[in-house]
Design a protein around this motif. Structure first.
Motif, PDB file in Angstrom:
ATOM      1  N   TYR A  35      -9.474 -10.655 -21.557  1.00 31.94           N
ATOM      2  CA  TYR A  35      -8.695 -10.910 -20.227  1.00 31.94           C
ATOM      3  C   TYR A  35     -10.045 -10.910 -18.987  1.00 31.94           C
ATOM      4  CZ  TYR A  35      -4.166 -10.295 -22.566  1.00 31.94           C
ATOM      5  OH  TYR A  35      -3.132 -10.469 -23.441  1.00 31.94           O
ATOM      6  N   GLY A  42      -3.790  -8.923 -11.422  1.00 29.39           N
ATOM      7  CA  GLY A  42      -3.383  -8.540 -12.822  1.00 29.39           C
ATOM      8  C   GLY A  42      -4.477  -9.374 -13.594  1.00 29.39           C
ATOM      9  N   GLY A 106      -9.285  -2.002 -24.116  1.00 27.57           N
ATOM     10  CA  GLY A 106     -10.570  -1.228 -23.849  1.00 27.57           C
ATOM     11  C   GLY A 106     -11.010  -0.658 -22.398  1.00 27.57           C
TER      12      GLY A 106
ATOM     13  N   PHE B  35       6.217  -5.180 -21.267  1.00 27.42           N
ATOM     14  CA  PHE B  35       5.677  -4.194 -21.164  1.00 27.42           C
ATOM     15  C   PHE B  35       5.158  -3.638 -19.924  1.00 27.42           C
ATOM     16  CE2 PHE B  35       4.115  -4.960 -25.866  1.00 27.42           C
ATOM     17  CZ  PHE B  35       4.491  -6.335 -25.970  1.00 27.42           C
ATOM     18  N   TYR B  37       1.932  -1.129 -18.104  1.00 24.50           N
ATOM     19  CA  TYR B  37       0.874  -0.881 -18.250  1.00 24.50           C
ATOM     20  C   TYR B  37       0.236  -0.066 -16.826  1.00 24.50           C
ATOM     21  CZ  TYR B  37      -0.472  -3.279 -22.499  1.00 24.50           C
ATOM     22  OH  TYR B  37      -0.357  -3.790 -23.663  1.00 24.50           O
ATOM     23  N   GLN B  39      -3.182   1.211 -14.797  1.00 23.18           N
ATOM     24  CA  GLN B  39      -4.286   1.323 -14.562  1.00 23.18           C
ATOM     25  C   GLN B  39      -5.049   2.313 -13.565  1.00 23.18           C
ATOM     26  OE1 GLN B  39      -6.287  -2.561 -13.351  1.00 23.18           O
ATOM     27  NE2 GLN B  39      -7.560  -2.315 -14.915  1.00 23.18           N
ATOM     28  N   SER B  41      -8.033   4.266 -11.423  1.00 21.70           N
ATOM     29  CA  SER B  41      -8.862   3.815 -10.422  1.00 21.70           C
ATOM     30  C   SER B  41     -10.199   3.460 -11.393  1.00 21.70           C
ATOM     31  CB  SER B  41      -9.162   4.452  -9.395  1.00 21.70           C
ATOM     32  OG  SER B  41      -9.436   6.033  -9.699  1.00 21.70           O
ATOM     33  N   SER B  42     -10.307   4.033 -12.595  1.00 20.15           N
ATOM     34  CA  SER B  42     -11.472   4.157 -13.555  1.00 20.15           C
ATOM     35  C   SER B  42     -11.573   2.841 -14.296  1.00 20.15           C
ATOM     36  CB  SER B  42     -11.397   5.214 -14.516  1.00 20.15           C
ATOM     37  OG  SER B  42     -10.184   5.346 -15.116  1.00 20.15           O
ATOM     38  N   GLY B  43     -10.263   2.009 -14.180  1.00 23.37           N
ATOM     39  CA  GLY B  43     -10.155   0.688 -14.796  1.00 23.37           C
ATOM     40  C   GLY B  43      -9.564   0.442 -16.052  1.00 23.37           C
ATOM     41  N   GLU B  44      -9.499   1.644 -16.975  1.00 23.15           N
ATOM     42  CA  GLU B  44      -8.764   1.274 -18.265  1.00 23.15           C
ATOM     43  C   GLU B  44      -7.141   0.898 -17.943  1.00 23.15           C
ATOM     44  OE1 GLU B  44      -9.746   3.939 -17.349  1.00 23.15           O
ATOM     45  OE2 GLU B  44      -8.509   5.618 -18.454  1.00 23.15           O
ATOM     46  N   MET B  45      -6.647   0.184 -18.917  1.00 20.96           N
ATOM     47  CA  MET B  45      -5.275  -0.304 -18.968  1.00 20.96           C
ATOM     48  C   MET B  45      -4.805   0.463 -20.184  1.00 20.96           C
ATOM     49  SD  MET B  45      -4.767  -2.603 -16.942  1.00 20.96           S
ATOM     50  CE  MET B  45      -3.314  -3.897 -17.247  1.00 20.96           C
ATOM     51  N   PHE B  47      -1.290   1.636 -22.134  1.00 22.57           N
ATOM     52  CA  PHE B  47       0.151   1.165 -22.434  1.00 22.57           C
ATOM     53  C   PHE B  47       0.956   2.248 -22.379  1.00 22.57           C
ATOM     54  CE2 PHE B  47       3.389  -0.894 -24.756  1.00 22.57           C
ATOM     55  CZ  PHE B  47       3.935   0.180 -25.632  1.00 22.57           C
ATOM     56  N   TYR B  50       7.301  -0.418 -24.134  1.00 25.99           N
ATOM     57  CA  TYR B  50       7.764  -1.810 -24.696  1.00 25.99           C
ATOM     58  C   TYR B  50       9.227  -1.706 -24.666  1.00 25.99           C
ATOM     59  CZ  TYR B  50       8.859  -5.134 -28.116  1.00 25.99           C
ATOM     60  OH  TYR B  50       9.405  -6.036 -28.671  1.00 25.99           O
ATOM     61  N   PHE B  91       1.129  -2.293 -13.949  1.00 27.53           N
ATOM     62  CA  PHE B  91       1.389  -3.500 -14.143  1.00 27.53           C
ATOM     63  C   PHE B  91       2.583  -3.939 -15.116  1.00 27.53           C
ATOM     64  CE2 PHE B  91      -2.105  -5.804 -12.105  1.00 27.53           C
ATOM     65  CZ  PHE B  91      -3.095  -4.481 -12.058  1.00 27.53           C
ATOM     66  N   LEU B 106      -0.326 -11.635 -23.334  1.00 20.87           N
ATOM     67  CA  LEU B 106       0.335 -11.034 -22.097  1.00 20.87           C
ATOM     68  C   LEU B 106       0.213 -11.603 -20.801  1.00 20.87           C
ATOM     69  CD1 LEU B 106      -0.879  -7.351 -22.572  1.00 20.87           C
ATOM     70  CD2 LEU B 106       1.431  -8.143 -22.772  1.00 20.87           C
ATOM     71  N   PHE B 108       0.507 -11.145 -16.948  1.00 17.43           N
ATOM     72  CA  PHE B 108       0.831  -9.778 -16.012  1.00 17.43           C
ATOM     73  C   PHE B 108       1.304 -10.235 -14.662  1.00 17.43           C
ATOM     74  CE2 PHE B 108      -0.990  -6.429 -18.224  1.00 17.43           C
ATOM     75  CZ  PHE B 108      -1.930  -6.975 -19.162  1.00 17.43           C
ATOM     76  N   GLY B 109       1.940  -9.456 -13.815  1.00 20.54           N
ATOM     77  CA  GLY B 109       2.251  -9.397 -12.383  1.00 20.54           C
ATOM     78  C   GLY B 109       1.025  -9.042 -11.460  1.00 20.54           C
ATOM     79  N   LYS B 110       1.263  -8.953 -10.541  1.00 21.14           N
ATOM     80  CA  LYS B 110       0.015  -8.298  -9.477  1.00 21.14           C
ATOM     81  C   LYS B 110      -0.220  -7.096  -9.471  1.00 21.14           C
ATOM     82  CE  LYS B 110      -0.107 -12.634  -6.892  1.00 21.14           C
ATOM     83  NZ  LYS B 110      -0.172 -13.400  -5.747  1.00 21.14           N
TER      84      LYS B 110
END
Lengths: 114, 118
Positions: A35, A42, A106, B35, B37, B39, B41-45, B47, B50, B91, B106, B108-110
């Motif tokens: 992605y 998003g 990740g 789903f 998710y 996120q 500020s460090s960036g990882e998504m 989960f 569901y 998200f 997937l 995703f929304g905004k």
């Protein structure tokens, strides 16, 4: 167990260059997806691989390509980089490819194009 | 038309209170998955939860629950007893059986930025 690992974490390139991003899925996961997440949006789907075969492609130009190896790890390649390719690139894995399979992400590779 | 709509760009909630993050979706498929998710500020998504389109019970995972209203095509996330560590982007995402020619990737929304106040 290790989660999805991506390398490198950060990368700076200039326009016109080529880049390769790498991803190792969670052990036992056969499906890998890529992605692109532009700042403030998003994630957008780029590719899905399952059992080493491409199973889906999003609306991205041919400059983007990917592959999956026999150990299920994956590479994303981007040629002729443009400023607009600056983004966080996320790799996600799941055990199978069905609709009820949560994808585990990740930490991403943050790519900056100068 | 957007497939996933999150109408709240930002939300504030007081610590220990509950908060609902809105999500509506658009699909003509009968089989799909929803789903949520997180996120930071460090960036990882990360989960969270569901919900399958055929599931009759609302999904729950610890402090997270999903308020699934199929007829209204909504899948709102409820976080109970908010904590400071809940501050992040959230998200909503959908996985259709045949999106993009793949076996469901997937969409995703905004996102909604949640800020928890002490």
């Amino acid at each position: 167990d290790a989660g999805v690992t991506q390398s490198p974490t950060h990368l700076i390139k200039t326009r016109g260059q080529h880049v390769t991003l790498r991803c190792s899925p969670i052990s036992g996961h056969k499906s890998v997806s890529w992605y692109q997440q532009v700042l403030g949006q998003g994630p957008q789907f780029i590719f899905q691989y399952y059992e080493k075969e491409e199973r889906g492609r999003g609306n991205f130009p041919d400059r983007f390509s990917a592959r999956q190896f026999p150990n299920y790890s994956s590479e994303l390649n981007v040629n002729a980089l443009l400023l607009g390719d600056s983004a966080l690139y996320l790799c996600a894995s799941s055990q199978e490819a069905g609709v009820n399979q949560p994808q585990h992400f990740g930490d991403g590779t943050r790519l900056s194009i100068l | 038309a957007q497939k996933i709509t999150q109408t709240q760009p930002g939300m504030f909630v007081q610590e220990k209170e509950a908060v609902t993050l809105d999500c509506t979706y658009d699909t003509s498929d009968q089989s799909y998955g929803l789903f949520w998710y997180k996120q930071p500020s460090s960036g990882e998504m990360i989960f969270l939860i569901y919900q399958g389109s055929y599931d009759e019970q609302n999904a729950t995972e610890g402090r997270y629950s999903l308020n699934f209203q199929k007829a209204r095509k909504s899948a709102n996330l409820v976080i109970s007893a908010s904590q400071l560590g809940d501050s992040a982007m959230y998200f909503c995402a959908m996985r259709e059986l045949n999106y993009g020619g793949s076996q469901g990737n997937l969409i995703f929304g905004k996102g909604t930025k949640l800020s928890v106040k002490p």
